[in-house]
Design a protein around this motif. Structure first.
Motif, PDB file in Angstrom:
ATOM      1  N   ASP A   1       0.838  -1.194   0.000  1.00  0.00           N
ATOM      2  CA  ASP A   1       0.000   0.000   0.000  1.00  0.00           C
ATOM      3  C   ASP A   1       0.877   1.250   0.000  1.00  0.00           C
ATOM      4  OD1 ASP A   1      -2.265  -1.582   0.122  1.00  0.00           O
ATOM      5  OD2 ASP A   1      -2.458  -1.421   2.313  1.00  0.00           O
ATOM      6  N   LYS A   2       0.463   2.264  -0.734  1.00  0.00           N
ATOM      7  CA  LYS A   2       1.235   3.492  -0.869  1.00  0.00           C
ATOM      8  C   LYS A   2       0.666   4.603   0.017  1.00  0.00           C
ATOM      9  CE  LYS A   2       3.674   1.656  -4.217  1.00  0.00           C
ATOM     10  NZ  LYS A   2       5.124   1.328  -4.040  1.00  0.00           N
ATOM     11  N   ALA A   3       1.562   5.386   0.585  1.00  0.00           N
ATOM     12  CA  ALA A   3       1.139   6.528   1.399  1.00  0.00           C
ATOM     13  C   ALA A   3       0.626   7.651   0.506  1.00  0.00           C
ATOM     14  CB  ALA A   3       2.298   7.031   2.246  1.00  0.00           C
ATOM     15  N   MET A   4      -0.506   8.227   0.875  1.00  0.00           N
ATOM     16  CA  MET A   4      -1.042   9.428   0.242  1.00  0.00           C
ATOM     17  C   MET A   4      -0.893  10.564   1.254  1.00  0.00           C
ATOM     18  SD  MET A   4      -4.567   7.975  -1.466  1.00  0.00           S
ATOM     19  CE  MET A   4      -5.068   9.597  -2.066  1.00  0.00           C
ATOM     20  N   LEU A   5      -0.117  11.583   0.903  1.00  0.00           N
ATOM     21  CA  LEU A   5       0.247  12.627   1.846  1.00  0.00           C
ATOM     22  C   LEU A   5      -0.170  13.993   1.314  1.00  0.00           C
ATOM     23  CD1 LEU A   5       3.825  11.234   2.439  1.00  0.00           C
ATOM     24  CD2 LEU A   5       1.810  10.787   3.837  1.00  0.00           C
ATOM     25  N   LEU A   6      -0.674  14.829   2.218  1.00  0.00           N
ATOM     26  CA  LEU A   6      -1.206  16.126   1.808  1.00  0.00           C
ATOM     27  C   LEU A   6      -0.754  17.224   2.749  1.00  0.00           C
ATOM     28  CD1 LEU A   6      -3.205  17.803   0.006  1.00  0.00           C
ATOM     29  CD2 LEU A   6      -4.980  17.191   1.660  1.00  0.00           C
ATOM     30  N   VAL A   7      -0.225  18.294   2.172  1.00  0.00           N
ATOM     31  CA  VAL A   7       0.137  19.506   2.914  1.00  0.00           C
ATOM     32  C   VAL A   7      -0.707  20.637   2.347  1.00  0.00           C
ATOM     33  CG1 VAL A   7       1.985  21.099   3.531  1.00  0.00           C
ATOM     34  CG2 VAL A   7       2.508  18.659   3.198  1.00  0.00           C
ATOM     35  N   TYR A   8      -1.657  21.123   3.134  1.00  0.00           N
ATOM     36  CA  TYR A   8      -2.572  22.170   2.680  1.00  0.00           C
ATOM     37  C   TYR A   8      -2.198  23.493   3.329  1.00  0.00           C
ATOM     38  CZ  TYR A   8      -6.887  24.942   2.460  1.00  0.00           C
ATOM     39  OH  TYR A   8      -7.811  25.956   2.286  1.00  0.00           O
ATOM     40  N   ASN A   9      -2.080  24.534   2.496  1.00  0.00           N
ATOM     41  CA  ASN A   9      -1.743  25.870   2.970  1.00  0.00           C
ATOM     42  C   ASN A   9      -2.974  26.767   2.841  1.00  0.00           C
ATOM     43  OD1 ASN A   9      -0.801  28.556   3.213  1.00  0.00           O
ATOM     44  ND2 ASN A   9       1.242  27.965   2.519  1.00  0.00           N
ATOM     45  N   PRO A  10      -3.723  26.969   3.943  1.00  0.00           N
ATOM     46  CA  PRO A  10      -4.962  27.756   3.865  1.00  0.00           C
ATOM     47  C   PRO A  10      -4.750  29.204   3.439  1.00  0.00           C
ATOM     48  CG  PRO A  10      -4.848  26.514   5.917  1.00  0.00           C
ATOM     49  CD  PRO A  10      -3.489  26.436   5.290  1.00  0.00           C
ATOM     50  N   SER A  11      -3.659  29.835   3.868  1.00  0.00           N
ATOM     51  CA  SER A  11      -3.469  31.244   3.546  1.00  0.00           C
ATOM     52  C   SER A  11      -3.223  31.453   2.059  1.00  0.00           C
ATOM     53  CB  SER A  11      -2.310  31.827   4.357  1.00  0.00           C
ATOM     54  OG  SER A  11      -1.083  31.214   3.997  1.00  0.00           O
ATOM     55  N   LYS A  12      -2.613  30.471   1.416  1.00  0.00           N
ATOM     56  CA  LYS A  12      -2.365  30.566  -0.020  1.00  0.00           C
ATOM     57  C   LYS A  12      -3.404  29.813  -0.845  1.00  0.00           C
ATOM     58  CE  LYS A  12       2.597  31.505   0.019  1.00  0.00           C
ATOM     59  NZ  LYS A  12       2.660  31.960   1.393  1.00  0.00           N
ATOM     60  N   LYS A  13      -4.285  29.097  -0.168  1.00  0.00           N
ATOM     61  CA  LYS A  13      -5.343  28.317  -0.830  1.00  0.00           C
ATOM     62  C   LYS A  13      -4.749  27.381  -1.889  1.00  0.00           C
ATOM     63  CE  LYS A  13      -9.106  31.589  -0.025  1.00  0.00           C
ATOM     64  NZ  LYS A  13      -8.352  32.492   0.850  1.00  0.00           N
ATOM     65  N   GLU A  14      -3.707  26.659  -1.467  1.00  0.00           N
ATOM     66  CA  GLU A  14      -3.079  25.694  -2.354  1.00  0.00           C
ATOM     67  C   GLU A  14      -2.511  24.549  -1.526  1.00  0.00           C
ATOM     68  OE1 GLU A  14      -0.246  28.383  -4.177  1.00  0.00           O
ATOM     69  OE2 GLU A  14       1.394  27.505  -2.996  1.00  0.00           O
ATOM     70  N   SER A  15      -2.074  23.499  -2.211  1.00  0.00           N
ATOM     71  CA  SER A  15      -1.562  22.350  -1.485  1.00  0.00           C
ATOM     72  C   SER A  15      -0.449  21.664  -2.256  1.00  0.00           C
ATOM     73  CB  SER A  15      -2.688  21.345  -1.214  1.00  0.00           C
ATOM     74  OG  SER A  15      -3.096  20.708  -2.424  1.00  0.00           O
TER      75      SER A  15
END
Length: 213
Positions: A146-160
């Motif tokens: 199984d592969k890791a799905m990783l997310l870094v969300y930047n609310p101030s820039k509204k991007e990830s």
């Protein structure tokens, strides 16, 4: 003022009350002007629009992750619409008019695959985030591949920044580079697993927030 040129059954030109008449290519027509809504912006309507906007901004920024994370729920709807429905109904918090996404309840992936065990994050090194987890490949329906799905969300820039086919479940860690422009920003961190063939995903887990370096 409107004018009825040929009696009550003749052509109507202009407006009479809420009836509007005219002629197009020699054909007389009439239409009824819709009644105006007395208050198109009730408190309930405004609140719902605010919740919708908060949900939309978040999901648009993490769309690539959603596309895989909600793949199994895209039945007679898109992955994005399935995610919109879930987050809007389960992960919006606050009091009017200040509604925001409740990240711990905002699942960016939903599925029946065994989830993440004992996840950790580290933002101490500039320009990267380190994700960690324990190997639980022998439990439930988890697989070593199984592969890791990783997310870094930047609310101030509204991007990830996301990684959709990271390290195997057995590896236990993965580093994601992040832009230098994120330094000083608060980022929200999420993780899930996906099978090697992409057919199944786990529910995502929220790993908290931190300040990027």
């Amino acid at each position: 003022m409107g004018k009825i040129a040929q009696g009550i059954l003749g052509g109507l030109s202009g407006k009479v009350g809420n009836v509007i008449g005219g002629s197009w290519k020699g054909i007389d027509y009439i239409r009824i002007k819709p009644s105006s809504v007395a208050n198109p912006r009730t408190v309930g309507q405004v609140n719902q629009r605010t919740k919708f906007t908060a949900t939309l901004e978040f999901l648009q920024a993490v769309k690539p992750f959603i596309k895989l994370g909600y793949k199994g729920l895209a039945v007679k709807k898109t992955e994005f619409n399935a995610a919109m429905s879930y987050v809007l109904n389960n992960a919006i918090t606050g009091t009017e008019p200040n509604f925001v996404v409740d990240y711990p309840n905002a699942l960016v992936s939903r599925g029946g695959l065994s989830g993440v065990l004992n996840p950790t994050t580290d933002l101490a090194t500039a320009g990267e985030v380190t994700f960690g987890w324990d190997d639980n490949s022998a439990e439930g329906n988890a697989n070593a591949t199984d592969k890791a799905m990783l997310l870094v969300y930047n609310p101030s820039k509204k991007e990830s920044i996301s990684l959709l086919d990271g390290a195997d479940r057995t590896v236990g860690s993965q580093i994601i580079p992040i832009p230098t422009t994120y330094a000083g920003d608060t980022v929200e961190l999420f993780m899930a697993f996906i099978t090697a063939d992409g057919s199944q995903v786990s529910n995502s887990i929220y790993l908290g927030s931190g300040t990027a370096n």
